[in-house]
Design a protein around this motif. Structure first.
Motif, PDB file in Angstrom:
ATOM      1  N   PRO A 166       0.712  -1.192  -0.033  1.00  0.00           N
ATOM      2  CA  PRO A 166       0.078  -0.025   0.090  1.00  0.00           C
ATOM      3  C   PRO A 166       0.740   1.365  -0.106  1.00  0.00           C
ATOM      4  CG  PRO A 166       0.010  -1.112   2.328  1.00  0.00           C
ATOM      5  CD  PRO A 166       0.637  -2.156   1.234  1.00  0.00           C
ATOM      6  N   GLU A 167       2.119   1.298   0.488  1.00  0.00           N
ATOM      7  CA  GLU A 167       2.767   2.485   0.786  1.00  0.00           C
ATOM      8  C   GLU A 167       3.290   2.827  -0.676  1.00  0.00           C
ATOM      9  OE1 GLU A 167       5.545  -0.850   2.367  1.00  0.00           O
ATOM     10  OE2 GLU A 167       3.654  -0.356   2.376  1.00  0.00           O
ATOM     11  N   HIS A 172       1.673   2.130  -3.375  1.00  0.00           N
ATOM     12  CA  HIS A 172       0.618   2.699  -4.342  1.00  0.00           C
ATOM     13  C   HIS A 172       0.323   4.290  -3.822  1.00  0.00           C
ATOM     14  CE1 HIS A 172      -1.964  -0.716  -5.846  1.00  0.00           C
ATOM     15  NE2 HIS A 172      -0.783  -0.699  -6.614  1.00  0.00           N
ATOM     16  N   ARG A 173       0.580   4.607  -2.510  1.00  0.00           N
ATOM     17  CA  ARG A 173       0.507   6.100  -2.171  1.00  0.00           C
ATOM     18  C   ARG A 173       1.484   6.789  -2.812  1.00  0.00           C
ATOM     19  NH1 ARG A 173      -1.214   3.439   2.853  1.00  0.00           N
ATOM     20  NH2 ARG A 173       0.987   3.279   3.534  1.00  0.00           N
ATOM     21  N   ARG A 210       0.943   6.855  -6.559  1.00  0.00           N
ATOM     22  CA  ARG A 210      -0.129   8.050  -6.984  1.00  0.00           C
ATOM     23  C   ARG A 210       0.334   9.523  -6.968  1.00  0.00           C
ATOM     24  NH1 ARG A 210      -5.619   7.521  -7.373  1.00  0.00           N
ATOM     25  NH2 ARG A 210      -5.542   5.332  -6.186  1.00  0.00           N
ATOM     26  N   ARG A 211       1.096   9.771  -6.091  1.00  0.00           N
ATOM     27  CA  ARG A 211       1.711  11.066  -5.733  1.00  0.00           C
ATOM     28  C   ARG A 211       2.623  11.323  -6.968  1.00  0.00           C
ATOM     29  NH1 ARG A 211       6.154  12.840  -0.987  1.00  0.00           N
ATOM     30  NH2 ARG A 211       6.803  14.743  -2.061  1.00  0.00           N
TER      31      ARG A 211
END
Length: 218
Positions: free
Chosen positions: A96-97, A99-100, A103-104
């Motif tokens: 998940p990190e 993906h974050r 996205r940024r």
């Protein structure tokens, strides 16, 4: 030392290969993304492979692309830059990190949220749920030992004329060392053989980065 020199030195490349890798140097956006990858301890895609992906996406006028292994978005940035303006990148990762951060990376580069579909999960669970024959390009840069499993799914996702691409298939020089029998090396040999022998595909092994294996679907 320049970022291009650092990259080619890290890859252990000769003069010609180093020139190829540095032919299209990073702009500020890519340099920032690579710095972010270093913060996460995530190895980003090399410049030569990235430029090749952007070229393929542009040539295909790709509107639908699947990426296995999001990382923090370096390879996705290359793909998005080559895709059609209304194209959507579907990118899969279990972290998940990542993906974050990805996205940024995409938003900072000016891509609208609708241009990206980030799916968290095991790729082998996600891929069967995607539309068969619905994608222009499938790019894989993930767990090398799972490459043979990704391969069959990738072929089914491609439209006629679509392209699949596997990153790092030379395994840091291990693939052609016949004495190497570890699981990752065996998997890389297997996927290279399978793609070469698949009558549905027209393959080529490109000497960029750690080896980019590409194949076009009839």
């Amino acid at each position: 030392m320049s970022s291009e020199t650092q990259t080619t030195a890290a890859l252990g490349l000769g003069d010609d290969a180093a020139y190829v890798e540095g032919y299209l140097p990073d702009d500020e956006t890519l340099a920032t993304a690579r710095a972010r990858a270093a913060e996460f301890g995530c190895e980003p895609l090399d410049q030569g492979s990235g430029a090749t992906l952007c070229f393929l996406a542009t040539t295909l006028r790709a509107r639908a692309v699947v990426e296995i292994g999001t990382g923090i978005g370096v390879s996705g940035l290359y793909l998005l830059r080559g895709m059609a303006e209304d194209g959507v990148l579907t990118t899969i990762d279990i972290e998940p990190e990542y993906h974050r951060a990805a996205r940024r990376t995409f938003l900072d580069a000016g891509f609208a949220p609708g241009r990206m579909r980030l799916i968290m999960g095991q790729a082998l669970d996600v891929l069967p749920r995607l539309t068969s024959g619905g994608y222009d390009l499938v790019f894989i840069d993930a767990t090398r030992a799972e490459y043979p499993s990704y391969y069959e799914h990738a072929v089914h996702l491609l439209r006629p004329g679509g392209v699949l691409a596997f990153s790092g298939v030379l395994g840091g020089g291990r693939v052609h060392e016949q004495g190497r029998r570890d699981a990752e090396t065996l998997a890389l040999r297997e996927v290279a053989r399978a793609i070469r022998e698949d009558e549905r595909l027209v393959p080529a092994l490109l000497p960029v980065g750690g080896g980019l294996l590409v194949a076009a679907h009839y």
